[in-house]
Write a protein that holds these residues in place. Structure first.
Motif, short mmCIF file in Angstrom:
data_model
loop_
_atom_site.label_atom_id
_atom_site.label_comp_id
_atom_site.label_asym_id
_atom_site.label_seq_id
_atom_site.Cartn_x
_atom_site.Cartn_y
_atom_site.Cartn_z
N PHE A 179 0.85 -1.20 0.00
CA PHE A 179 0.00 0.00 0.00
C PHE A 179 0.88 1.24 0.00
CE2 PHE A 179 0.73 1.16 4.43
CZ PHE A 179 1.11 -0.06 4.99
N LYS A 180 0.25 2.36 -0.35
CA LYS A 180 0.95 3.64 -0.44
C LYS A 180 0.35 4.64 0.54
CE LYS A 180 -0.38 6.75 -3.15
NZ LYS A 180 -1.23 7.96 -3.00
N LEU A 181 1.22 5.35 1.25
CA LEU A 181 0.77 6.39 2.18
C LEU A 181 1.37 7.73 1.80
CD1 LEU A 181 1.39 4.55 5.60
CD2 LEU A 181 -0.78 4.71 4.36
N GLU A 182 0.67 8.80 2.18
CA GLU A 182 1.23 10.15 2.04
C GLU A 182 1.11 10.85 3.39
OE1 GLU A 182 -0.17 12.31 -1.38
OE2 GLU A 182 -0.25 10.48 -2.59
N PHE A 183 2.08 11.68 3.67
CA PHE A 183 2.11 12.41 4.94
C PHE A 183 2.22 13.90 4.66
CE2 PHE A 183 3.50 8.17 5.90
CZ PHE A 183 3.04 7.91 7.19
N GLY A 184 1.81 14.70 5.66
CA GLY A 184 1.93 16.15 5.50
C GLY A 184 2.24 16.81 6.82
N ARG A 185 2.63 18.09 6.71
CA ARG A 185 2.94 18.89 7.89
C ARG A 185 1.72 19.75 8.22
NH1 ARG A 185 7.28 19.80 4.06
NH2 ARG A 185 9.00 18.38 4.55
N ALA A 194 -1.87 11.57 5.79
CA ALA A 194 -2.87 12.32 5.01
C ALA A 194 -3.47 11.45 3.91
CB ALA A 194 -2.20 13.57 4.43
N ASP A 195 -4.13 12.07 2.96
CA ASP A 195 -4.66 11.38 1.78
C ASP A 195 -5.67 10.31 2.21
OD1 ASP A 195 -4.54 11.14 -1.11
OD2 ASP A 195 -3.48 9.24 -0.82
N GLU A 196 -5.53 9.09 1.72
CA GLU A 196 -6.52 8.05 1.99
C GLU A 196 -5.83 6.71 2.16
OE1 GLU A 196 -7.91 8.54 -2.39
OE2 GLU A 196 -8.59 6.52 -1.88
N ILE A 197 -6.53 5.78 2.81
CA ILE A 197 -6.10 4.37 2.82
C ILE A 197 -7.26 3.59 2.22
CG2 ILE A 197 -5.26 2.43 4.14
CD1 ILE A 197 -4.58 4.28 6.43
N SER A 198 -7.11 3.17 0.99
CA SER A 198 -8.25 2.58 0.29
C SER A 198 -7.75 1.54 -0.71
CB SER A 198 -8.99 3.68 -0.47
OG SER A 198 -8.23 4.05 -1.61
N PRO A 199 -8.69 0.81 -1.34
CA PRO A 199 -8.26 -0.17 -2.35
C PRO A 199 -7.66 0.49 -3.60
CG PRO A 199 -10.66 -0.09 -2.20
CD PRO A 199 -10.13 0.71 -1.05
#
Ligand code: TMP
Ligand code: ASP
Length: 247
Positions: A179-185, A194-199
């Motif tokens: 899976f792919k994650l994004e982070f932010g300040r 941040a963003d989403e955790i989805s299919p």
């Protein structure tokens, strides 16, 4: 429910729209039914996709937050609208893998399905025009995308999220491949998931049948993405989108 209202469109991505709210520290994120793959080369509209992603993502962000990884999600405003802390997105996509698949198989000539001896964290530079190339800490540090402590946090948080999600999906008979994650300040300086955790941003394989339950169904023309996502929703929540019987 809060009194947050939707303001001007700030940004439109491939699967979501981000709107301002009257609170400068909050944004309104709307999940669309648009499906894209290969950086927008392949496109379709898939009924219910936005709602399935928004509702599964809210559920998983909640689970991850409860496990100690703070996220941007503040309030679920509607089945496809999230109120979130406004963040400055770190342009580093954090991919966590348990099983070899996709670009990892392609780049290194490995078989899809090879189980990794421990979870692998990879970084990709978030850039549509460059097609999200693989990157290392050196690129982030020398090009100023993130600081060393932030990269350490991204790795640590990615692995913690993997522990939570792997257990969650395993309970449902699903193998979490990657899976792919994004982070932010955040405005207060905190790093938030941040963003989403989805299919859309995960690979999920049915443990019994090996069936793909994620966006690879669309990328690889393996079946109907809407049916796949509605079935996944029912598996997660035990009922259909309308609250009716599962299936
Ligand atoms: P990859 O094998 O293509 O590098 O993908 C790894 C994981 O990241 C997979 O679960 C799908 C997800 N992903 C995204 O969320 N967005 C993307 O743009 C890409 C290429 C992959
Ligand atoms: N997220 C990218 C796109 O929507 C690539 C992918 O998911 O395959 O085009």
């Amino acid at each position: 429910m809060s009194t947050t209202t939707r303001g001007a469109l700030l940004y439109e991505g491939k699967a979501k729209q981000v709107y301002a709210t009257q609170d400068p520290d909050l944004v309104w994120i709307h999940f669309k039914d648009d499906a894209t793959a290969f950086n927008g080369v392949k496109r379709a509209s898939v009924q219910d996709k936005g709602e399935v992603n928004a509702r599964i993502s809210a559920h998983l962000l909640g689970a991850v937050g409860a496990a100690g990884v703070p996220t941007h999600l503040v309030e679920v405003r509607s089945p496809r609208d999230h109120i979130c802390t406004r963040v400055e997105v770190i342009p580093v996509e954090v991919v966590v893998r348990n099983v070899v698949a996709g670009s990892l198989a392609r780049r290194f000539g490995r078989e899809e399905g090879e189980v990794l001896p421990r979870p692998m964290v990879e970084f990709f530079y978030k850039s549509d025009s460059l097609n999200d190339p693989p990157m290392s800490d050196e690129h982030a540090l020398l090009f100023g995308w993130a600081e060393a402590w932030e990269l350490a946090y991204l790795r640590h948080a990615g692995l913690r999220v993997n522990d939570v999600l792997k257990a969650f999906w395993a309970e449902l008979g699903v193998t979490l491949v990657d899976f792919k994650l994004e982070f932010g300040r955040a405005p207060n300086g905190q790093l938030l998931l941040a963003d989403e955790i989805s299919p859309d941003g995960s690979r999920l394989w049915d443990r019994a049948t090996g069936q793909h339950l994620d966006k690879d169904v669309f990328r690889r023309d393996l079946g109907d993405l809407g049916d796949t996502y509605r079935a996944l929703f029912a598996r997660v929540f035990g009922h259909g989108l309308d609250g009716g019987a599962a299936g």
